[in-house]
Design a protein around this motif. Structure first.
Motif, PDB file in Angstrom:
ATOM      1  N   SER A 155       0.829  -1.209   0.000  1.00  0.00           N
ATOM      2  CA  SER A 155       0.000   0.000   0.000  1.00  0.00           C
ATOM      3  C   SER A 155       0.860   1.254   0.000  1.00  0.00           C
ATOM      4  O   SER A 155       0.492   2.269  -0.599  1.00  0.00           O
ATOM      5  CB  SER A 155      -0.935   0.001   1.217  1.00  0.00           C
ATOM      6  N   THR A 156       2.009   1.187   0.661  1.00  0.00           N
ATOM      7  CA  THR A 156       2.937   2.317   0.657  1.00  0.00           C
ATOM      8  C   THR A 156       3.369   2.657  -0.762  1.00  0.00           C
ATOM      9  O   THR A 156       3.348   3.828  -1.169  1.00  0.00           O
ATOM     10  CB  THR A 156       4.176   1.996   1.517  1.00  0.00           C
ATOM     11  N   GLU A 157       3.738   1.634  -1.520  1.00  0.00           N
ATOM     12  CA  GLU A 157       4.152   1.865  -2.901  1.00  0.00           C
ATOM     13  C   GLU A 157       3.015   2.448  -3.731  1.00  0.00           C
ATOM     14  O   GLU A 157       3.224   3.338  -4.567  1.00  0.00           O
ATOM     15  CB  GLU A 157       4.652   0.553  -3.526  1.00  0.00           C
ATOM     16  N   GLU A 158       1.798   1.961  -3.513  1.00  0.00           N
ATOM     17  CA  GLU A 158       0.648   2.471  -4.256  1.00  0.00           C
ATOM     18  C   GLU A 158       0.429   3.962  -3.962  1.00  0.00           C
ATOM     19  O   GLU A 158       0.223   4.761  -4.875  1.00  0.00           O
ATOM     20  CB  GLU A 158      -0.611   1.688  -3.879  1.00  0.00           C
ATOM     21  N   VAL A 159       0.471   4.321  -2.682  1.00  0.00           N
ATOM     22  CA  VAL A 159       0.218   5.710  -2.303  1.00  0.00           C
ATOM     23  C   VAL A 159       1.302   6.627  -2.866  1.00  0.00           C
ATOM     24  O   VAL A 159       1.019   7.713  -3.382  1.00  0.00           O
ATOM     25  CB  VAL A 159       0.112   5.842  -0.770  1.00  0.00           C
TER      26      VAL A 159
ATOM     27  N   HIS B 178       9.836  10.151   7.275  1.00  0.00           N
ATOM     28  CA  HIS B 178      11.094   9.728   7.892  1.00  0.00           C
ATOM     29  C   HIS B 178      11.723   8.579   7.109  1.00  0.00           C
ATOM     30  O   HIS B 178      12.767   8.053   7.492  1.00  0.00           O
ATOM     31  CB  HIS B 178      10.862   9.291   9.343  1.00  0.00           C
ATOM     32  N   GLU B 179      11.085   8.198   6.002  1.00  0.00           N
ATOM     33  CA  GLU B 179      11.553   7.056   5.212  1.00  0.00           C
ATOM     34  C   GLU B 179      12.308   7.535   3.974  1.00  0.00           C
ATOM     35  O   GLU B 179      11.752   8.197   3.108  1.00  0.00           O
ATOM     36  CB  GLU B 179      10.361   6.188   4.795  1.00  0.00           C
ATOM     37  N   ARG B 180      13.568   7.177   3.886  1.00  0.00           N
ATOM     38  CA  ARG B 180      14.392   7.609   2.758  1.00  0.00           C
ATOM     39  C   ARG B 180      13.849   7.079   1.435  1.00  0.00           C
ATOM     40  O   ARG B 180      13.828   7.802   0.427  1.00  0.00           O
ATOM     41  CB  ARG B 180      15.838   7.133   2.952  1.00  0.00           C
ATOM     42  N   ASP B 181      13.403   5.837   1.413  1.00  0.00           N
ATOM     43  CA  ASP B 181      12.873   5.264   0.174  1.00  0.00           C
ATOM     44  C   ASP B 181      11.679   6.055  -0.333  1.00  0.00           C
ATOM     45  O   ASP B 181      11.534   6.273  -1.542  1.00  0.00           O
ATOM     46  CB  ASP B 181      12.473   3.799   0.388  1.00  0.00           C
TER      47      ASP B 181
END
Length: 264
Positions: A194-198, A218-221
């Motif tokens: 879901s993170t990738e989708e958003v 806070h996530e570099r990716d």
């Protein structure tokens, strides 16, 4: 894919650089008084380009959330000025600032903030209803189809996945065609898929709808999906990375196509 834009008109003279969507000068924000005062932002100067995706990073206490809050008009500054598309928001009274946030700023939150008793469509259209504005059905369906929720508009949040809920939240943020969308840790409560989708849909908002997006993470990716990464430390901008320029350089071969053919 063709570019579907629903944004303010382009500058009259395309040879002239566009004005920044947001401009901050000498912005300082303190909390507390006396010996216990904490400077959350320390004379920050910043221009954020229109139609770009900017990520703001930094450790806890660095000032990243405070920066987003003052840029969005959610918090006041102690010193300095902030302009949103030419309007000095630091000079506005409470009523005018409320109208500006309602009409010209979109928000995507980590906790979604959808109303559970409303359908996805009703949640998306809520900002327009609160502003007393008529819904643009064509724009609604453009967003719903782009974000893959056009078959879920009659569903309530409890009937949607986490990723679908956040897509609804992004569509809600875009429905008023705001000057800037602020996304506050938008993937914090999501699984990896879901993170990738958003992140894909935030990127789509910029690439297809020419939307200006500012995301705190806070996530570099996640930040690397943006065009630019600002890293804060002790209330100041410690690093400013132009990822869009880097990607453009990577896509430009040092040799022409004919030279490459000759080499083969």
């Amino acid at each position: 894919m063709s570019t579907l834009q629903h944004s303010p008109d382009a500058p009259a003279d395309p040879s002239q650089p566009a004005s920044p969507a947001l401009r901050a000068r000498g912005v300082t924000r303190r909390y507390g008084t006396g010996a216990g005062a904490v400077t959350a932002l320390d004379t920050v100067d910043l221009d954020l380009a229109a139609g770009a995706f900017t990520a703001i990073m930094g450790p806890s206490g660095s000032g990243k959330s405070t920066l987003m809050h003052v840029l969005a008009g959610l918090d006041a500054v102690d010193e300095g000025t902030i302009h949103l598309e030419g309007t000095e928001i630091t000079a506005l009274g409470d009523d005018a600032l409320t109208r500006l946030r309602r009409d010209r700023v979109g928000f995507v939150f980590q906790s979604f903030n959808l109303l559970p008793m409303l359908t996805a469509e009703q949640n998306i259209l809520l900002p327009l209803e609160l502003a007393g504005r008529r819904a643009d059905r064509t724009w609604l369906m453009t967003l719903a189809e782009a974000f893959g929720i056009d078959k879920r508009l009659d569903h309530r949040p409890s009937q949607l996945s986490g990723g679908q809920i956040q897509r609804v939240a992004i569509a809600r943020a875009l429905i008023t065609s705001p000057a800037v969308v602020f996304a506050d840790e938008p993937t914090g409560n999501l699984d990896s898929r879901s993170t990738e989708e958003v992140l894909d849909f935030l990127r789509l908002s910029v690439d297809e709808f020419a939307q200006t997006v500012v995301m705190v993470t806070h996530e570099r990716d996640a930040a690397e999906r943006a065009d630019r990464i600002l890293t804060l430390a002790d209330g100041r901008i410690a690093a400013d990375e132009d990822l869009a320029a880097g990607r453009a350089t990577e896509q430009t071969s040092p040799r022409t196509a004919s030279q490459a053919g000759e080499a083969r």
